[in-house]
Design a protein around this motif. Structure first.
Motif, short mmCIF file in Angstrom:
data_model
loop_
_atom_site.label_atom_id
_atom_site.label_comp_id
_atom_site.label_asym_id
_atom_site.label_seq_id
_atom_site.Cartn_x
_atom_site.Cartn_y
_atom_site.Cartn_z
N ALA A 294 0.53 -69.99 -42.18
CA ALA A 294 -0.49 -68.93 -42.15
C ALA A 294 -1.44 -69.09 -40.98
O ALA A 294 -2.61 -68.72 -41.04
CB ALA A 294 -1.28 -68.89 -43.46
N GLY A 295 -0.94 -69.67 -39.88
CA GLY A 295 -1.72 -69.79 -38.67
C GLY A 295 -0.97 -69.19 -37.50
O GLY A 295 0.05 -68.52 -37.66
N THR A 296 -1.47 -69.43 -36.29
CA THR A 296 -0.84 -68.85 -35.11
C THR A 296 0.26 -69.73 -34.55
O THR A 296 0.92 -69.34 -33.59
CB THR A 296 -1.91 -68.61 -34.02
OG1 THR A 296 -2.59 -69.84 -33.75
CG2 THR A 296 -2.92 -67.58 -34.48
N ALA A 297 0.45 -70.92 -35.11
CA ALA A 297 1.49 -71.82 -34.62
C ALA A 297 2.86 -71.39 -35.13
O ALA A 297 2.98 -70.64 -36.10
CB ALA A 297 1.20 -73.25 -35.06
N GLY A 298 3.90 -71.88 -34.46
CA GLY A 298 5.26 -71.55 -34.86
C GLY A 298 5.96 -72.76 -35.46
O GLY A 298 5.35 -73.64 -36.05
N GLY A 299 7.30 -72.85 -35.26
CA GLY A 299 8.07 -73.93 -35.82
C GLY A 299 8.37 -73.73 -37.29
O GLY A 299 8.04 -72.70 -37.88
N ILE A 300 8.98 -74.73 -37.90
CA ILE A 300 9.28 -74.63 -39.34
C ILE A 300 8.03 -74.89 -40.16
O ILE A 300 8.05 -74.68 -41.37
CB ILE A 300 10.40 -75.61 -39.75
CG1 ILE A 300 9.95 -77.06 -39.55
CG2 ILE A 300 11.69 -75.31 -38.99
CD1 ILE A 300 10.91 -78.08 -40.14
N LYS A 301 6.97 -75.36 -39.55
CA LYS A 301 5.67 -75.63 -40.12
C LYS A 301 5.60 -77.06 -40.69
O LYS A 301 6.57 -77.58 -41.24
CB LYS A 301 5.29 -74.62 -41.21
CG LYS A 301 5.30 -73.17 -40.73
CD LYS A 301 4.26 -72.94 -39.65
CE LYS A 301 4.11 -71.48 -39.31
NZ LYS A 301 5.26 -70.88 -38.64
N VAL A 302 4.44 -77.65 -40.57
CA VAL A 302 4.24 -79.02 -41.05
C VAL A 302 4.36 -79.10 -42.56
O VAL A 302 4.72 -80.14 -43.12
CB VAL A 302 2.85 -79.57 -40.61
CG1 VAL A 302 2.80 -79.78 -39.12
CG2 VAL A 302 1.72 -78.66 -41.07
N THR A 303 4.06 -77.99 -43.26
CA THR A 303 4.19 -78.00 -44.72
C THR A 303 5.66 -78.14 -45.12
O THR A 303 5.99 -78.85 -46.07
CB THR A 303 3.61 -76.70 -45.31
OG1 THR A 303 4.04 -75.59 -44.53
CG2 THR A 303 2.11 -76.75 -45.32
N THR A 304 6.55 -77.45 -44.41
CA THR A 304 7.98 -77.58 -44.69
C THR A 304 8.45 -79.00 -44.43
O THR A 304 9.13 -79.61 -45.25
CB THR A 304 8.79 -76.59 -43.82
OG1 THR A 304 8.33 -75.26 -44.07
CG2 THR A 304 10.27 -76.69 -44.12
N PHE A 305 8.09 -79.53 -43.27
CA PHE A 305 8.49 -80.89 -42.90
C PHE A 305 7.90 -81.91 -43.87
O PHE A 305 8.59 -82.83 -44.32
CB PHE A 305 8.02 -81.18 -41.47
CG PHE A 305 8.35 -82.56 -40.98
CD1 PHE A 305 9.63 -82.88 -40.57
CD2 PHE A 305 7.36 -83.54 -40.93
CE1 PHE A 305 9.93 -84.17 -40.12
CE2 PHE A 305 7.65 -84.82 -40.49
CZ PHE A 305 8.94 -85.12 -40.09
#
Length: 432
Positions: A294-305
């Motif tokens: 829910a931010g402007t960053a991309g990737g799979i997200k740190v929550t997923t990792f």
């Protein structure tokens, strides 16, 4: 959502195709206009032409507006999806406000959107003032130019876009903390995610009350920033083309900046193309993981990792449930994280394969480009403009999928969760 972003990309491409959008007064190539528009809307930062040299002031303002629209759009939609998923009520019922419940109403939607916009604009304004002062007093720019560069880089950094009006990005400021630290702070703030930011504002001193989302996001963000800083700095410490010629303090500042930018911001204060294989691999990993949900960053997200890390830890300990803090994570949440991660890996691998076939560059550089595009980062080893039209088209699709795909997939999986009325006989298989 995908239709809205695609429409913004097409509108931006049309505007950038106008003669007034280029410094030369000639029409930009279709692929350059489309690529730049996609990169701006998807807040990526990859470019096929020099932003400050190729585009006119009109073109740069178009890019800035596209960045702002893309960043606010993603943050708003991602936050609303997060609320929908957490409250477990259908989107249709919420928007029509048919049920008198304690769930999200139209009033709540307006409040959330208003707070997101206000937080974004205030954050950008603060960073813009800090950068303007740094450019004006520290680098003797004229006031008008300092204000323009300050605003442009503030919007670009908070939205994790990575566009710069300088041809060398921020390499000229590699040892200047008054420029690097405000940009880094904006990137981190925009990448944490709106729900986490506001929960921290309410309960910063009560970490035991943090939600699973905030606990994982904060813990992994701090950990990855620290690990990335140490790994990149040590790997490049003696490289004369990157950190080798800098003083000790400047080396650590540059290493920290590189670690932050790998969260999907895309600015660089050292020459990315001159980095060694070790630091490029570390950056690949950081780009793929990305920033907060829910931010402007991309990737799979740190929550997923982070969630997958907790799943592995629970399995290694032989525990039947996954616990984060004092909360148990449902199995459906674990499956969603696994699906997002594996599909994302497959996407990057497929794109890398296609780019290898379309170019003569090494696997190391092509993989870096693919990870950067999918993670909406914007860092590059310098091969973006050297790729043929097909390769650049692959990156366009990859940026769009990387920006829209994980969010759409995760939300769709969560909102489609249902209970089966029967269970099939259980049979174990061999694993490993």
């Amino acid at each position: 959502m995908a239709t809205g972003f695609a429409s913004a990309v097409l509108i931006g491409a049309c505007l950038l195709s106008l003669p007034v959008a280029t410094a030369s007064g000639e029409r930009a190539d279709v692929i350059d206009a489309l690529f730049t528009s996609t990169s701006a809307v998807c807040v990526t930062g990859l470019v096929t032409v020099d932003t400050g040299g190729y585009w006119s002031t009109f073109g740069e303002i178009v890019i800035l507006v596209l960045i702002q629209a893309g960043g606010l759009g993603i943050m708003t939609l991602a936050t609303l999806f997060a609320v929908l998923v957490s409250r477990r009520l259908g989107l249709r019922a919420r928007l029509l406000a048919q049920a008198e419940t304690k769930t999200l109403s139209l009033k709540d939607v307006r409040r959330v959107v208003r707070n997101i916009v206000l937080f974004s604009l205030v954050s950008e304004a603060v960073v813009a003032v800090a950068l303007t002062a740094a450019f004006f007093f520290g680098h003797e720019q004229g006031l008008g130019r300092a204000v323009y560069d300050g605003v442009f880089h503030a919007v670009s950094s908070f939205n994790n876009a990575g566009f710069s009006t300088h041809s060398d990005s921020l390499m000229r400021y590699v040892g200047d903390p008054w420029v690097c630290l405000p940009v880094a702070a904006a990137v981190i703030a925009g990448g944490l995610g709106f729900p986490v930011i506001f929960e921290l504002r309410r309960s910063l001193r009560r970490p035991r009350t943090w939600s699973v989302l905030t606990r994982i996001t904060v813990t992994l963000t701090v950990t990855l920033l620290a690990v990335g800083t140490v790994a990149i700095t040590l790997a490049e410490y003696t490289n004369p083309r990157t950190l080798g010629s800098l003083s000790g303090d400047d080396k650590w500042l540059a290493g920290f900046f590189a670690s932050v930018m790998a969260r999907t911001a895309g600015f660089n204060s050292i020459d990315t193309s001159a980095q060694g294989s070790e630091s490029l691999l570390v950056t690949d990993i950081l780009m793929f993981i990305g920033g907060g949900s829910a931010g402007t960053a991309g990737g799979i997200k740190v929550t997923t990792f982070g969630l997958l890390a907790y799943v592995i830890w629970a399995e290694m300990r032989g525990e039947s449930s996954v616990e984060v803090g004092r909360r148990r994570v449902p199995s459906s949440n674990q499956r969603q994280a696994l699906a997002v991660a594996l599909l994302s890996i497959g996407t990057v691998v497929l794109a890398t394969f296609l780019l290898l076939g379309a170019s003569g560059h090494s696997l190391e550089r092509v993989l870096f480009e693919a990870a950067s595009a999918f993670g909406t980062v914007g860092l590059s080893t310098g091969i973006t403009d050297e790729l043929p039209a097909f390769g650049q088209s692959v990156l366009i699709v990859l940026m769009f999928v990387g920006r829209i795909g994980p969010l759409t997939l995760a939300s769709a999986l969560a909102l489609r969760d249902r209970t089966r009325l029967y269970e099939l006989p259980e049979e174990r298989t061999i694993v490993g």
